[in-house]
Motif scaffolding. Structure first.
Motif, PDB file in Angstrom:
ATOM      1  N   LEU A  44       0.837  -1.209   0.000  1.00 33.37           N
ATOM      2  CA  LEU A  44       0.000   0.000   0.000  1.00 33.37           C
ATOM      3  C   LEU A  44       0.873   1.261   0.000  1.00 33.37           C
ATOM      4  N   PRO A  45       1.846   1.385   0.915  1.00 33.27           N
ATOM      5  CA  PRO A  45       2.745   2.547   0.834  1.00 33.27           C
ATOM      6  C   PRO A  45       3.527   2.602  -0.475  1.00 33.27           C
ATOM      7  N   GLU A  46       3.905   1.429  -1.011  1.00 35.26           N
ATOM      8  CA  GLU A  46       4.658   1.410  -2.266  1.00 35.26           C
ATOM      9  C   GLU A  46       3.806   1.965  -3.410  1.00 35.26           C
ATOM     10  N   ALA A  47       2.524   1.606  -3.447  1.00 35.73           N
ATOM     11  CA  ALA A  47       1.636   2.123  -4.486  1.00 35.73           C
ATOM     12  C   ALA A  47       1.467   3.634  -4.357  1.00 35.73           C
ATOM     13  N   ILE A  48       1.380   4.117  -3.127  1.00 38.67           N
ATOM     14  CA  ILE A  48       1.284   5.563  -2.899  1.00 38.67           C
ATOM     15  C   ILE A  48       2.544   6.259  -3.396  1.00 38.67           C
ATOM     16  N   LYS A  49       3.691   5.652  -3.121  1.00 34.97           N
ATOM     17  CA  LYS A  49       4.965   6.220  -3.572  1.00 34.97           C
ATOM     18  C   LYS A  49       5.009   6.298  -5.093  1.00 34.97           C
ATOM     19  N   LEU A  50       4.613   5.216  -5.769  1.00 35.20           N
ATOM     20  CA  LEU A  50       4.595   5.201  -7.228  1.00 35.20           C
ATOM     21  C   LEU A  50       3.674   6.277  -7.787  1.00 35.20           C
ATOM     22  N   TYR A  51       2.518   6.433  -7.165  1.00 35.38           N
ATOM     23  CA  TYR A  51       1.564   7.455  -7.610  1.00 35.38           C
ATOM     24  C   TYR A  51       2.161   8.849  -7.439  1.00 35.38           C
ATOM     25  N   GLN A  66       5.150   9.704  -7.501  1.00 39.72           N
ATOM     26  CA  GLN A  66       6.251   9.912  -8.438  1.00 39.72           C
ATOM     27  C   GLN A  66       5.767   9.995  -9.890  1.00 39.72           C
ATOM     28  N   GLY A  67       4.457   9.883 -10.101  1.00 40.79           N
ATOM     29  CA  GLY A  67       3.914   9.938 -11.453  1.00 40.79           C
ATOM     30  C   GLY A  67       4.287   8.745 -12.301  1.00 40.79           C
ATOM     31  N   ARG A  68       4.488   7.596 -11.662  1.00 41.05           N
ATOM     32  CA  ARG A  68       4.978   6.415 -12.381  1.00 41.05           C
ATOM     33  C   ARG A  68       3.883   5.399 -12.700  1.00 41.05           C
ATOM     34  N   ILE A  69       2.622   5.757 -12.431  1.00 41.78           N
ATOM     35  CA  ILE A  69       1.507   4.848 -12.706  1.00 41.78           C
ATOM     36  C   ILE A  69       0.732   5.345 -13.916  1.00 41.78           C
ATOM     37  N   VAL A  70       0.586   4.476 -14.892  1.00 44.54           N
ATOM     38  CA  VAL A  70      -0.188   4.793 -16.098  1.00 44.54           C
ATOM     39  C   VAL A  70      -1.291   3.751 -16.256  1.00 44.54           C
ATOM     40  N   VAL A  71      -2.538   4.208 -16.349  1.00 41.30           N
ATOM     41  CA  VAL A  71      -3.678   3.302 -16.510  1.00 41.30           C
ATOM     42  C   VAL A  71      -4.060   3.237 -17.985  1.00 41.30           C
ATOM     43  N   GLU A  72      -4.030   2.028 -18.529  1.00 41.85           N
ATOM     44  CA  GLU A  72      -4.436   1.802 -19.913  1.00 41.85           C
ATOM     45  C   GLU A  72      -5.511   0.725 -19.926  1.00 41.85           C
ATOM     46  N   ARG A  85      -7.774  -1.824 -18.502  1.00 41.55           N
ATOM     47  CA  ARG A  85      -7.718  -2.585 -17.251  1.00 41.55           C
ATOM     48  C   ARG A  85      -6.289  -2.738 -16.741  1.00 41.55           C
ATOM     49  N   ARG A  86      -5.319  -2.382 -17.562  1.00 38.71           N
ATOM     50  CA  ARG A  86      -3.925  -2.623 -17.193  1.00 38.71           C
ATOM     51  C   ARG A  86      -3.275  -1.373 -16.612  1.00 38.71           C
ATOM     52  N   VAL A  87      -2.456  -1.591 -15.603  1.00 38.56           N
ATOM     53  CA  VAL A  87      -1.656  -0.517 -15.013  1.00 38.56           C
ATOM     54  C   VAL A  87      -0.201  -0.771 -15.349  1.00 38.56           C
ATOM     55  N   LYS A  88       0.444   0.209 -15.935  1.00 39.95           N
ATOM     56  CA  LYS A  88       1.869   0.113 -16.227  1.00 39.95           C
ATOM     57  C   LYS A  88       2.649   0.957 -15.222  1.00 39.95           C
ATOM     58  N   ILE A  89       3.730   0.386 -14.715  1.00 33.60           N
ATOM     59  CA  ILE A  89       4.612   1.090 -13.779  1.00 33.60           C
ATOM     60  C   ILE A  89       5.820   1.583 -14.559  1.00 33.60           C
ATOM     61  N   LEU A  90       5.970   2.884 -14.635  1.00 29.71           N
ATOM     62  CA  LEU A  90       7.090   3.465 -15.356  1.00 29.71           C
ATOM     63  C   LEU A  90       8.377   3.335 -14.554  1.00 29.71           C
ATOM     64  N   PRO A  91       9.523   3.232 -15.222  1.00 31.25           N
ATOM     65  CA  PRO A  91      10.792   3.125 -14.497  1.00 31.25           C
ATOM     66  C   PRO A  91      11.107   4.389 -13.714  1.00 31.25           C
ATOM     67  N   ASP A  92      11.892   4.220 -12.667  1.00 31.53           N
ATOM     68  CA  ASP A  92      12.326   5.352 -11.842  1.00 31.53           C
ATOM     69  C   ASP A  92      13.494   6.045 -12.564  1.00 31.53           C
ATOM     70  N   ILE A  93      13.228   7.207 -13.138  1.00 37.05           N
ATOM     71  CA  ILE A  93      14.251   7.886 -13.941  1.00 37.05           C
ATOM     72  C   ILE A  93      15.459   8.278 -13.104  1.00 37.05           C
ATOM     73  N   LYS A  94      15.290   8.407 -11.790  1.00 41.49           N
ATOM     74  CA  LYS A  94      16.405   8.765 -10.930  1.00 41.49           C
ATOM     75  C   LYS A  94      17.429   7.631 -10.846  1.00 41.49           C
ATOM     76  N   LYS A  95      16.978   6.410 -11.130  1.00 40.11           N
ATOM     77  CA  LYS A  95      17.879   5.254 -11.015  1.00 40.11           C
ATOM     78  C   LYS A  95      18.440   4.840 -12.371  1.00 40.11           C
ATOM     79  N   LEU A  96      17.995   5.514 -13.443  1.00 38.30           N
ATOM     80  CA  LEU A  96      18.484   5.162 -14.772  1.00 38.30           C
ATOM     81  C   LEU A  96      19.855   5.777 -15.052  1.00 38.30           C
TER      82      LEU A  96
END
Length: 213
Positions: free
Chosen positions: A185-192, A194-200, A202-213
């Motif tokens: 639950l906290p991890e999902a909040i963190k992803l949200y 960071q703007g890393r959740i994209v809803v397409e 029924r599917r949710v895509k998690i974008l990579p963390d650009i800070k770690k790239l």
């Protein structure tokens, strides 16, 4: 700073998990700005008080229609500028007005691997009891976006827990909470946040963390 409103109906263990992650700095760009309970005298309200978070009780039975209940909830959350709504053991039904107002901005954690052991009537110990009765070898928890149909929105995160031969619904519930719900639950909040959740669809895509790239 992502402004979060948490809706509760009981002890608030998932609320506490969120607050603990904020205190540790893991959710440093998030703030719980209000806690709304569907019931009086629940411990979740004490947790909010200890963290100096404004709280309010909004009970479904105080309103003659679901639409009026939705409106009261929206008005309360809007007063605090809430951007993301988190259901943390919130047992009251949310209507069409609320769902439309916060579309793809409401997340819930459910104690099973959706689509198993979920939907209307599956709350508390029931998903764990049904998983044991069915004889499945793994269960877990799911964080998903909320839609009108119970536990039917797009899935954000899932994590599994093995079921032991000697598990009871109570022991399984405790392990799922501690090992899974309090993590994803906290991890999902963190992803949200960071703007890393994209809803397409029924599917949710998690974008990579650009800070770690």
């Amino acid at each position: 700073m992502l402004r979060i409103g948490v809706l509760v109906s009981g002890g608030g263990t998932n609320l506490q998990a969120i607050l603990d992650k904020m205190d540790s700095g893991e959710l440093g760009n998030c703030s719980v700005v209000t806690v709304v309970s569907s019931k009086d005298d629940v411990y979740a309200l004490k947790r909010a008080e200890k963290h100096n978070i404004p709280s309010e009780v909004i009970s479904r039975k105080s309103y003659s229609s679901l639409d009026e209940f939705d409106t009261a909830l929206i008005d309360s959350l809007e007063r605090h500028g809430v951007e993301l709504v988190v259901l943390a053991g919130f047992l009251s039904l949310l209507g069409e007005r609320f769902n439309n107002h916060y579309k793809n901005r409401i997340i819930n954690v459910h104690p099973s691997l959706i689509p198993s052991f979920c939907g209307k009537g599956y709350y508390g110990l029931i998903p764990h009891q049904k998983a044991i009765e069915y004889g499945v070898k793994v269960t877990g928890a799911t964080v998903h976006f909320v839609e009108l149909e119970a536990d039917a929105g797009p899935i954000i995160l899932q994590k599994a827990v093995h079921i032991n031969d000697d598990d009871t619904p109570e022991s399984l519930q405790k392990r799922v909470m501690e090992e899974v719900e309090w993590q994803i639950l906290p991890e999902a909040i963190k992803l949200y946040s960071q703007g890393r959740i994209v809803v397409e669809g029924r599917r949710v895509k998690i974008l990579p963390d650009i800070k770690k790239l």
